[in-house]
Design a protein around this motif. Sequence first.
Motif, mmCIF file in Angstrom:
data_model
loop_
_atom_site.group_PDB
_atom_site.id
_atom_site.type_symbol
_atom_site.label_atom_id
_atom_site.label_comp_id
_atom_site.label_asym_id
_atom_site.label_seq_id
_atom_site.Cartn_x
_atom_site.Cartn_y
_atom_site.Cartn_z
ATOM 1 N N GLU A 159 26.698 -12.892 11.960
ATOM 2 C CA GLU A 159 26.509 -13.338 10.579
ATOM 3 C C GLU A 159 25.615 -12.396 9.779
ATOM 4 O O GLU A 159 25.886 -12.102 8.613
ATOM 5 N N VAL A 160 24.537 -11.899 10.406
ATOM 6 C CA VAL A 160 23.624 -11.009 9.694
ATOM 7 C C VAL A 160 24.328 -9.695 9.339
ATOM 8 O O VAL A 160 24.196 -9.183 8.220
ATOM 9 N N VAL A 161 25.087 -9.142 10.284
ATOM 10 C CA VAL A 161 25.818 -7.895 10.030
ATOM 11 C C VAL A 161 26.870 -8.115 8.950
ATOM 12 O O VAL A 161 27.041 -7.274 8.046
ATOM 13 N N GLY B 141 30.316 -13.569 18.776
ATOM 14 C CA GLY B 141 30.534 -14.965 19.130
ATOM 15 C C GLY B 141 30.721 -15.244 20.608
ATOM 16 O O GLY B 141 30.894 -16.403 21.010
ATOM 17 N N LEU B 142 30.675 -14.218 21.452
ATOM 18 C CA LEU B 142 30.836 -14.450 22.885
ATOM 19 C C LEU B 142 29.641 -15.215 23.446
ATOM 20 O O LEU B 142 28.517 -15.105 22.958
ATOM 21 N N ASN B 143 29.893 -15.939 24.525
ATOM 22 C CA ASN B 143 28.856 -16.776 25.135
ATOM 23 C C ASN B 143 28.250 -16.082 26.344
ATOM 24 O O ASN B 143 28.635 -16.317 27.478
ATOM 25 N N LYS C 78 24.681 -15.428 15.112
ATOM 26 C CA LYS C 78 23.971 -15.306 13.850
ATOM 27 C C LYS C 78 23.486 -13.881 13.601
ATOM 28 O O LYS C 78 23.049 -13.560 12.499
ATOM 29 N N GLU C 79 23.535 -13.025 14.620
ATOM 30 C CA GLU C 79 22.955 -11.698 14.457
ATOM 31 C C GLU C 79 24.012 -10.593 14.503
ATOM 32 O O GLU C 79 24.537 -10.181 13.487
ATOM 33 N N SER C 80 24.340 -10.076 15.710
ATOM 34 C CA SER C 80 25.143 -8.855 15.767
ATOM 35 C C SER C 80 26.019 -8.811 17.000
ATOM 36 O O SER C 80 25.668 -9.355 18.055
ATOM 37 N N GLY D 284 35.899 -12.019 11.139
ATOM 38 C CA GLY D 284 34.704 -11.977 10.304
ATOM 39 C C GLY D 284 33.401 -12.004 11.079
ATOM 40 O O GLY D 284 33.174 -11.187 11.972
ATOM 41 N N ALA D 285 32.541 -12.958 10.754
ATOM 42 C CA ALA D 285 31.214 -13.048 11.357
ATOM 43 C C ALA D 285 31.272 -13.348 12.845
ATOM 44 O O ALA D 285 30.334 -13.013 13.577
#
Length: 323
Positions: free
Chosen positions: A75-77, A304-306, A269-271, A69-70
């Motif tokens: 999250e925005v996408v 979600g990668l750092n 939170k973005e893409s 998922g996000a």
Amino acid sequence: MELYPLKFQPKFHYRIWGGEKLKTVLNKEYTEENIGESWEISTVPNSETVLIGGELKGKTINELISSFGADFLGEVVYQRFGTEFPLLIKFIDAKTPLSIQVHPGDELAKKRHNSFGKNEMWYVLEAEENAELIVGLNKQLDKRSYVDLISKGAIEEAMNKINVNAGDTFYIPAGRVHAIGGGVLIAEIQQTSDVTYRIFDFNRVDKKTGAKRELHADLSVDAIDFNLVDNYKTQYDLGQTQNKLVHSNYFRTNILNINGEATISMSKKESFKILIGVEGNSEIIYKKENYFIKKGETILLPAGLNEPIVLSSTGCKLLEVFI
């Protein structure tokens, strides 16, 4: 399982105008002739690309979205598109010109085809001497004068032709007539859509079918933006590591000019981000693993990668694509 930098097996597509540069220049592996397109990252039905490495090997993007998922999309996408992946990434080799064509915008594409529209951009990887692109019109038309030129077989005279070189970049919003000329190798970033209206195809015959390809002049009339533009080419510089290229409502693209080490900024939170190798070689280092990007290769970085590190000891250029 955890996510990591993801590389997919391209899907290769025969095209009447395709050549051999995807193989000879970008080192793609296939046996067919006239392969014109390498779909690097795709969720188009029947052309879904499959992950080729790591614990998640064999998964499609849709399966990864379903699982993560996000954390995969951002999250925005995820809020904007749900489980629909919004981008299609290609390399295109035009040995001979593509048809003169246009793509519908979101509203018309949804109404006619239940599809996203097709806004796209081109980054020229290589161009033979005197190679051209068609981008937009060279004179003011309206629907009536456009249909008149079509009926006379004279639409070419209204096309804006531009000589191009490696590194030239063009944004092709939905509604802008366009065609890739012979001798041009490009990277294409676009919305996830396979809707094209062919306006003119130079009266040629497809050797596979023995027939001319279907034209869509009637469908194209309501899709075309007849407004003229002073300068169709995107202006940019390479003065920084990260340089703005094309930023639109549908995708954003920067060009990374790396000589040494650079950090890829990520935000769950973005893409997600996609890196496309357009010059030189580099490698991504993430959790002590190395992921290589040669010219003509594409890697997707889940949101979600750092903050992966990109290294290039000899210098490279990468297209950085995100929503």
